[in-house]
Design an enzyme around this catalytic site. Sequence first.
Site, short mmCIF file in Angstrom:
data_model
loop_
_atom_site.label_atom_id
_atom_site.label_comp_id
_atom_site.label_asym_id
_atom_site.label_seq_id
_atom_site.Cartn_x
_atom_site.Cartn_y
_atom_site.Cartn_z
N GLU A 9 0.83 -1.20 0.00
CA GLU A 9 0.00 0.00 0.00
C GLU A 9 0.87 1.25 0.00
OE1 GLU A 9 -4.03 -1.44 2.36
OE2 GLU A 9 -2.42 -0.53 3.52
N CYS A 10 0.62 2.14 -0.93
CA CYS A 10 1.20 3.49 -0.97
C CYS A 10 2.73 3.47 -0.84
CB CYS A 10 0.56 4.36 0.10
SG CYS A 10 0.75 6.14 -0.21
N GLY A 11 3.26 3.71 0.35
CA GLY A 11 4.71 3.71 0.53
C GLY A 11 5.32 2.38 0.15
#
Length: 486
Positions: A333-335
């Site tokens: 997720e994301c990072g």
Amino acid sequence: MSCEIVFPRLLISAQKGGAGKTLFSLGLVSALSSLGKKVIPFKKGPDYIDAGWLAFAARNPCYNLDPFFMSSDIIISSFLSRASSDAIAVIEGNRGLLDGVDVEGSCSSAQLAKILKTPVILVLDCTKVTRTLAAFVKGCQILEPDLIFGGVILNQIVRARHEKIITRSIETYTDLKVLGVLPRLRKFSFPMRHLGLLPWQEHGEGDAITKTLAEKVIENVDLEKIIEISQKAPAFSSGVPLFWPSREKEVKIGVFKDKAFQFYYQENFEALKALGAELIFLDALKDSSLPDIDALYIGGGFPETQAEALEANFSLRKDIRQAAMAGLPIYAECGGLMYLGRRIIWKDKAFDMVGALPIDFEVNEKPQGHGYVKAKVVAENPFYSLGTKLLGHEFHYSKPINWSKDDVVLAMKLSKGHGFSRGYDGVVYKNILGAYTHVHVLGLPVWAVGLIEAAKKWKQGFTFDFRNICQDQTLVLNEINHFIKF
């Protein structure tokens, strides 16, 4: 099963974001803890950083509650399973009390307070204002007559006259009392990032921060009255505590949890454990190799601020890339998505990352995606069935560059949110699914089921067939639905 036990509880809100509710919530949790009270913190809304600080201050996990992700029944069930009659539950709201996703205030802190029948304490930013605050408080009472208001905290008070006028105005025109005053902390600074607090993992002086805030609350706030208000919260006449079916440990799932990757919901961990996962926590900055695991879960965070250290850990990056190419199931997720790419470009410098995804990520000064997300799965992937609907959130300053739609598949079509590119999210490559969208298991139980089932397939040495994995999910979801309605 019904529940008639009183769970002492409070919801801390304000007239806007940045009014001081987080600092007061931290100070209150720290003060109560220092006095020997057991505190169970909760955070309303999609938030990791405030929740992390609240958990740090309480020395207890912080749980998230959000009407956008969860039904009222699930919110009550989750709260009942965490709260205790011998503890005080402190729920920090988000933004302004009445601020939601529409003109009716849906998904607001006020809605959460009504669902949980929780007394609300309003923190008011008193900068350059006096009597007008009484009108604001009165207006909140008129707009939300079903809310239980416990009292008011004044923040950013400059001098005694300032305090006196505001206090008398509120107590004259409303039936609420001012429970305390937080003076302007001229020598106190709390480093900020991306419109929020710096994560406690990066701060380095968390104990000093929470101690200072606790002292200010003890000196300036009527804690006895606040405790009394929490204890007068109505008893729950209905509701079933959340219950995950407990299964034997069948798979090992690696989780990066360090200064670069801190954005995880506690409930997500608990669900994975209950469904048969042993979680192996890893440090992307210090661990030199990837252990024997059946799947990898990489949450969000700030990999750009740790990019130099992440790049320096070449052996780990090599291990992850080789495992990914071999087909290890990876949910990012994301990072975590950024970390799996080729490079992170930040402040005109490029840092090599894992290289499992043929994508570079550039960090910008302005948000590239911010807010709630609604998505539908439109392409095959290792974790979700076609047609699965997701509710999530995104908050990213990075964007993908130097990539081609011929190299990756985007599995999620967004009806709300920005995502990876032009209303799509969910990069599928090998057995990786990486997305800017964050999900909460209580709004999407299939997330945990999908990760567990993919890990089991990998452990058993099966060649991946996305359709078979998604069919297996149905069996586990039926088991979950036997205990609680999602």
